[in-house]
Design an enzyme around this catalytic site. Structure first.
Site, mmCIF file in Angstrom:
data_model
loop_
_atom_site.group_PDB
_atom_site.id
_atom_site.type_symbol
_atom_site.label_atom_id
_atom_site.label_comp_id
_atom_site.label_asym_id
_atom_site.label_seq_id
_atom_site.Cartn_x
_atom_site.Cartn_y
_atom_site.Cartn_z
ATOM 1 N N GLU A 1 -5.891 -21.832 31.369
ATOM 2 C CA GLU A 1 -7.361 -21.969 31.501
ATOM 3 C C GLU A 1 -8.030 -20.698 32.020
ATOM 4 O O GLU A 1 -9.240 -20.563 31.774
ATOM 5 C CB GLU A 1 -7.671 -23.132 32.451
ATOM 6 C CG GLU A 1 -7.295 -24.483 31.892
ATOM 7 C CD GLU A 1 -5.781 -24.731 31.775
ATOM 8 O OE1 GLU A 1 -5.052 -24.157 32.616
ATOM 9 O OE2 GLU A 1 -5.369 -25.446 30.873
ATOM 10 N N ASP B 1 1.100 -23.319 28.539
ATOM 11 C CA ASP B 1 0.451 -24.166 29.535
ATOM 12 C C ASP B 1 -0.330 -23.286 30.499
ATOM 13 O O ASP B 1 -0.267 -22.061 30.440
ATOM 14 C CB ASP B 1 1.564 -24.940 30.284
ATOM 15 C CG ASP B 1 1.009 -26.037 31.165
ATOM 16 O OD1 ASP B 1 -0.094 -26.525 30.888
ATOM 17 O OD2 ASP B 1 1.697 -26.414 32.143
ATOM 18 N N ASP C 1 -2.723 -33.484 31.847
ATOM 19 C CA ASP C 1 -2.090 -34.264 32.913
ATOM 20 C C ASP C 1 -2.837 -35.564 33.172
ATOM 21 O O ASP C 1 -3.636 -35.664 34.096
ATOM 22 C CB ASP C 1 -1.999 -33.410 34.182
ATOM 23 C CG ASP C 1 -1.131 -32.168 33.957
ATOM 24 O OD1 ASP C 1 -0.430 -32.109 32.929
ATOM 25 O OD2 ASP C 1 -1.168 -31.271 34.804
#
Ligand SMILES: *[C@@H]1O[C@H](CO)[C@@H](O)[C@H](O)[C@H]1NC(C)=O
Ligand SMILES: *[C@@H]1O[C@H](CO)[C@@H](O)[C@H](O)[C@H]1NC(C)=O
Ligand SMILES: *[C@@H]1O[C@H](CO)[C@@H](O)[C@H](O)[C@H]1NC(C)=O
Ligand SMILES: *[C@@H]1O[C@H](CO)[C@@H](O)[C@H](O)[C@H]1NC(C)=O
Ligand SMILES: *[C@@H]1O[C@H](CO)[C@@H](O)[C@H](O)[C@H]1NC(C)=O
Ligand SMILES: *[C@@H]1O[C@H](CO)[C@@H](O)[C@H](O)[C@H]1NC(C)=O
Ligand SMILES: *[C@@H]1O[C@H](CO)[C@@H](O)[C@H](O)[C@H]1NC(C)=O
Ligand SMILES: *[C@@H]1O[C@H](CO)[C@@H](O)[C@H](O)[C@H]1NC(C)=O
Ligand SMILES: *[C@@H]1O[C@H](CO)[C@@H](O)[C@H](O)[C@H]1NC(C)=O
Ligand SMILES: *[C@@H]1O[C@H](CO)[C@@H](O)[C@H](O)[C@H]1NC(C)=O
Ligand SMILES: *[C@@H]1O[C@H](CO)[C@@H](O)[C@H](O)[C@H]1NC(C)=O
Length: 866
Positions: free
Chosen positions: A434, A431, A554
């Site tokens: 980015e 996770d 999300d």
């Protein structure tokens, strides 16, 4: 997972109205991006053409004085045109000096194709000279011009490349993201910004991944184009054009001739990499939540699924399990390692699995050994002065692995090995890659590591935005893409930060999650050499499907996000990451009983099916409400019955890139009414799901293409006429139809995928108007790389089912014991290979159920009915 209070608040602020940062951002965008037509750029002149066996090269020279629209015009370019394969054309315009950054071959190994003579290509390339705009080119397929830059000057500057192609009026464009949106992009007003961003899923914004491929449908035929470039960019649909506005690199374009949607995806994934093989269990149902307080609470969740008779395949835990949210640690009080080991053993005894989260950000503290070992091996991203770049993530101030550094993958593998040696979990969830940071810039530089309060900390209201050096064009490039933050560097690694290959973060930002995905995949295939890894990654790039699966990040517990989830799943089918799903029942916000029931009815058909919620949300495990539990049991029962079919469809992804979840459009491109249909979904080509996506509805209007469609549950038939049908849809019921003309393999559903695999095979033979049907079945061991496999071809015609062996030697133990012949009546006799057998026959609603069969699926067999 996982945006904590701080980002959650910011999401809500963006939602309900502009806050000051949003207002500032708008100001920055309009000040910095005056994309005016008042500056005319001269374009280029082509010359010095030189033929190659499979294409040609030419030189492009700037046709007039530089326009310096957003940077320095590059005077000499090189054009390379190559017919890579029969259906793929490569057009690469690059600077002759080779100074512009290009994605290294080691990061994404594009398939070179085999090179064909232009006469053997389905695509054609022409170039033109226009007095006002200079060089332009057209790519055509037969009479159809599918890409056409003529009349639009090529702009090629060091920090800005603009390529514009004409589109037909009201073009049908799909793909380009990652960005939550309706499946068909609005051709009059779409800006897709590719700049990976760890933000909540707000409609039409840039989020976690970058995929520049698009597909266009014209006159029933598809084609596609992909720009191979890692820089930030906007792709704009407006004024009957598609325009790329790219912050650097080269114009490295690939065109795919289709002509079907599946062909385009096949051609694209052949180029960037086919989807990875997955373990069979990954197709089971997954449960997660952010905010489980202890391993004991997770134990009880596992038990409650079982008590509620809802199949739980995989128990996930978010960052809660870590010691102070540090990677590769276990909270000694609430998630002690010994208890985690017990939980894993318990799950394994019962054929269930465990997946845990890991983030790339590493706590900056020399007494944290993970950091100390990485620091000693020099694996972290640097500031321009050579010091380590220090952002802020869950554990406090953090450094970030530099996947370009020589020793990073060996360090990462070493850390993962230590972790797996303690707790041999079944899969990984990567996770925040980015990469997300909670501050802007190297906010930890010069600060004591202890000055970040321990998690969970609050940072609200946010400090005023920093003032940056606007003449540093890596920080503030002259053209401002429509990134939804004030700066490119906000909430991520600063664009000026340095990688070991010399590249600034500016050039390689969008590759971060992809490179972590690959390093993680490499570790797992070394650690468990013959086991297919399961890795779920939030950030992805072109080609990431070769390493990871994806969830759409999300989202929120809203009816709109339920709808959009279907489009996002379709997008990732185009992107070559077919194992994808959205957080079922919604991540942020409090779901409702009705929304959650409707969401599992959709989510049971996502290729990746997981319920997940945020820290502050009310719990939403499926057993929490009786209607949701019942909706879940029913929908998951359909999914688990279909597991052999899902797995066969996934194998089609592995071999051909074909997505598992498909819009009707991919199968029925000539029906205009399906061009924007993202409210129904096909699993493979044979199962149509028509869910309820609106609050309070107990019926659903669904489009049925011409042909026969059989109700999954009661076998009643709809004669489709390419129009809408209103279906009854009580709360706990999702409409599922089997497409006439198809044969679908199933097995009796059980509580785990392993137990479901033990059941006899059953085929649903759904005949078309001519009494014919066809299908296929793929089987292997579902775990290893070197497994034997078997492809079986199924055909039904003239009241006979023929089972043909296409390839492979995998031994199928279970017999075929049941056939459901949808739309077939009047049977009294069953003859297998010429000998009559005593099968049981039962007529139901115009169909016939044949039981008590015992057919060996490893041989050719003809089953005739009369
Ligand atoms: C063609 O190549 C020659 C020699 O390399 C060079 O001088 C000339 O500028 C080129 N012409 C064009 C139009 O690119
Ligand atoms: C096709 O290839 C032939 C032979 O190499 C060449 O003469 C011709 O110009 C090419 N045409 C195009 C459009 O590339
Ligand atoms: C579309 O055309 C209008 C009118 O010429 C112009 O104002 C606008 O900037 C154009 N949009 C794009 C994205 O080029
Ligand atoms: C990286 O690893 C190599 C050997 O694999 C070693 O020689 C080198 O010193 C390491 N670099 C650093 C900075 O530790
Ligand atoms: C680093 O971690 C150690 C052990 O947890 C802690 O005692 C120390 O204060 C931390 N160092 C800094 C500078 O925060
Ligand atoms: C701002 O950036 C420019 C270009 O990188 C640099 O030359 C200049 O020194 C910077 N100014 C300051 C105050 O750092
Ligand atoms: C969700 O419900 C909880 C109570 O269970 C409440 O504290 C919280 O404010 C709610 N959140 C939202 C976004 O409504
Ligand atoms: C047959 O189909 C009808 C709907 O057309 C349904 O009401 C009925 O329950 C079905 N019968 C059986 C036995 O499934
Ligand atoms: C079918 O219904 C949808 C949703 O109500 C509507 O948008 C669409 O226009 C209808 N299509 C046809 C062919 O009637
Ligand atoms: C079918 O059943 C009949 C009566 O029980 C029996 O005589 C016959 O042998 C059976 N045939 C086969 C092929 O099993
Ligand atoms: C049916 O016949 C084929 C040869 O035509 C044979 O290979 C196969 O084993 C037979 N199947 C069964 C179930 O007897």
């Amino acid at each position: 997972m996982v945006m904590r209070t701080l980002l959650c608040l910011c999401a809500i602020a963006l939602w309900t109205g502009p806050r000051s940062a949003a207002a500032t951002r708008q100001a920055v965008l309009s000040a910095q991006a005056p994309h005016t037509q008042s500056v005319t750029c001269p374009g280029y002149v082509a010359g010095n053409v030189s033929q190659t066996g499979d294409g040609f090269t030419a030189e492009l020279t700037l046709a007039g004085p530089p326009c310096a629209l957003y940077g320095r015009d590059i005077k000499r370019l090189e054009l390379g045109v190559r017919f890579d394969t029969k259906n793929r054309l490569h057009v690469h315009i690059k600077d002759s000096d080779g100074q512009q950054f290009q994605i290294p071959h080691g990061v994404i190994a594009l398939d070179p194709g085999y090179g064909v003579r232009n006469a053997s290509s389905s695509l054609w390339f022409d170039y033109f000279h226009d007095d006002s705009s200079g060089f332009g080119f057209r790519v055509s397929r037969g009479d159809q011009v599918i890409f056409d830059t003529v009349g639009h000057p090529l702009i090629f500057e060091d920090q800005y490349i603009e390529v514009t192609s004409n589109l037909p009026a009201n073009a049908n464009i799909y793909g380009m993201g990652e960005s939550p949106d309706f499946f068909r992009r609005n051709p009059a007003n779409t800006i897709k910004t590719l700049w990976n961003r760890g933000s909540p899923d707000l409609l039409q914004q840039n989020v976690y991944g970058s995929h520049s491929i698009y597909m266009e449908l014209r006159d029933g035929l598809f084609h596609g184009a992909y720009l191979h470039n890692s820089h930030g960019m906007d792709i704009v649909l407006a004024n009957s054009t598609i325009q790329y506005r790219v912050l650097g690199g080269t114009a490295d374009l690939y065109f795919f001739g289709g002509p079907s949607a599946l062909d385009v995806i096949d051609q694209y994934t052949e180029l960037v990499g086919r989807p990875s093989r997955i373990p069979y269990w990954a197709l089971g149902f997954h449960n997660c939540r952010y905010g489980y307080k202890s391993v004991y609470e997770v134990n009880s969740v596992i038990a409650k699924y079982s008590e509620a008779n809802i199949p739980l395949e995989v128990a996930w835990t978010d960052i809660d399990y870590m010691d102070r949210t540090r990677d590769f640690t276990f909270d000694p009080v609430n998630f002690p390692l010994a208890e985690m080991q017990k939980q894993l053993a318990y799950l394994h005894e019962r054929g269930q699995k465990m997946v845990l989260i890991t983030d790339p950000a590493i706590l900056y503290n020399s007494s944290y050994e993970v950091y100390a070992r990485g620091h000693a091996k020099d694996v972290f991203i640097k500031n321009t002065d050579g010091s380590e770049f220090i952002g802020q993530v869950w554990p406090g101030y953090t450094v970030f692995p530099d996947w370009f550094a020589h020793n990073t993958s060996s360090w990462w593998s070493g850390e993962l090995k230590r972790y797996f040696d303690q707790l041999p979990i079944d899969g990984m969830w990567i996770d925040m890659n980015e990469a997300a940071s909670f501050c802007t810039g190297s906010c930890g530089t010069g600060k004591s590591a202890g000055s970040v309060p321990p998690y969970p900390w609050t940072l609200d209201p946010q400090p005023p935005h920093r003032i940056i050096n606007s003449s540093d064009t890596l920080l503030v490039p002259p053209y401002a893409i429509h990134n939804r933050e004030v700066e490119l560097s906000d909430l991520t690694i600063e664009t000026t930060a340095k990688h070991a290959n010399g590249a600034s973060e500016y050039h390689v930002h969008n590759l971060y999650g992809h490179m972590e995905s690959r390093a993680t995949h490499d570790f797992l295939v070394n650690y468990r050499p013959n086991q297919r890894p399961f890795i779920l990654s939030r950030s992805t790039f072109a080609g990431s499907g070769a390493y990871v699966s994806h969830w759409t990040g999300d989202n929120s517990a809203t009816w709109q996000d339920l709808h959009i989830s279907i489009a996002s799943v379709f997008d990732f089918g185009i992107f070559g990451i077919p194992m994808v799903g959205a957080d079922i029942c919604g991540f942020f916000g409090n779901t409702t009983e009705e929304l959650c029931a409707r969401w599992i009815e959709v989510g049971a058909f996502y290729p990746f099916s997981r319920v997940h919620s945020a820290l502050a949300s009310t719990p939403q495990e499926l057993y929490r409400w009786e209607t949701v539990a019942e909706a879940g049991r029913r929908a998951l029962r359909v999914r688990y019955a279909l597991l052999p079919y899902f797995y066969t469809s996934y194998q089609r992804s592995v071999e051909n890139g074909w997505p598992v979840a498909r819009p009707l459009l991919f199968e029925f491109p000539r029906i205009p009414a399906v061009a924007d249909n993202d409210r129904q979904l096909l699993v493979g080509d044979s199962i149509l799901v028509s869910p309820v996506l609106a609050e309070g509805a107990t019926s659903v209007v669904a489009l049925f293409p011409a042909g026969l469609w059989y109700d999954w549950y009661d076998y009643s038939v709809i004669k489709g006429v390419n129009g809408n049908v209103t279906l009854s849809a009580p709360l706990e019921h999702v409409n599922v139809h089997v497409r006439g003309g198809k044969i679908v393999p199933t097995q009796e559903p059980a509580m785990t995928t392993a137990d479901s695999r033990k059941g006899d095979f059953e085929f649903i033979v759904a005949v078309d108007e001519h009494g014919a049907a066809a299908g296929e079945l793929y089987v292997d061991d579902g775990e290893t790389f070197d497994t034997a496999s078997r492809w079986i071809q199924l055909g039904y015609a003239g009241k006979a089912l023929r089972i043909r062996q296409r390839s492979g030697k995998f031994k199928i133990i279970q017999p075929l014991s049941k056939l459901v012949l949808l739309g077939v009546t009047g049977i009294s006799k069953v003859v297998v290979n010429g000998s009559g057998i005593n099968a049981s026959l039962k007529a139901v609603n115009g169909s016939t159920i044949v039981t008590d069969l015992d057919i060996d699926l490893n041989v050719e067999t003809l089953i005739a009915f009369s």
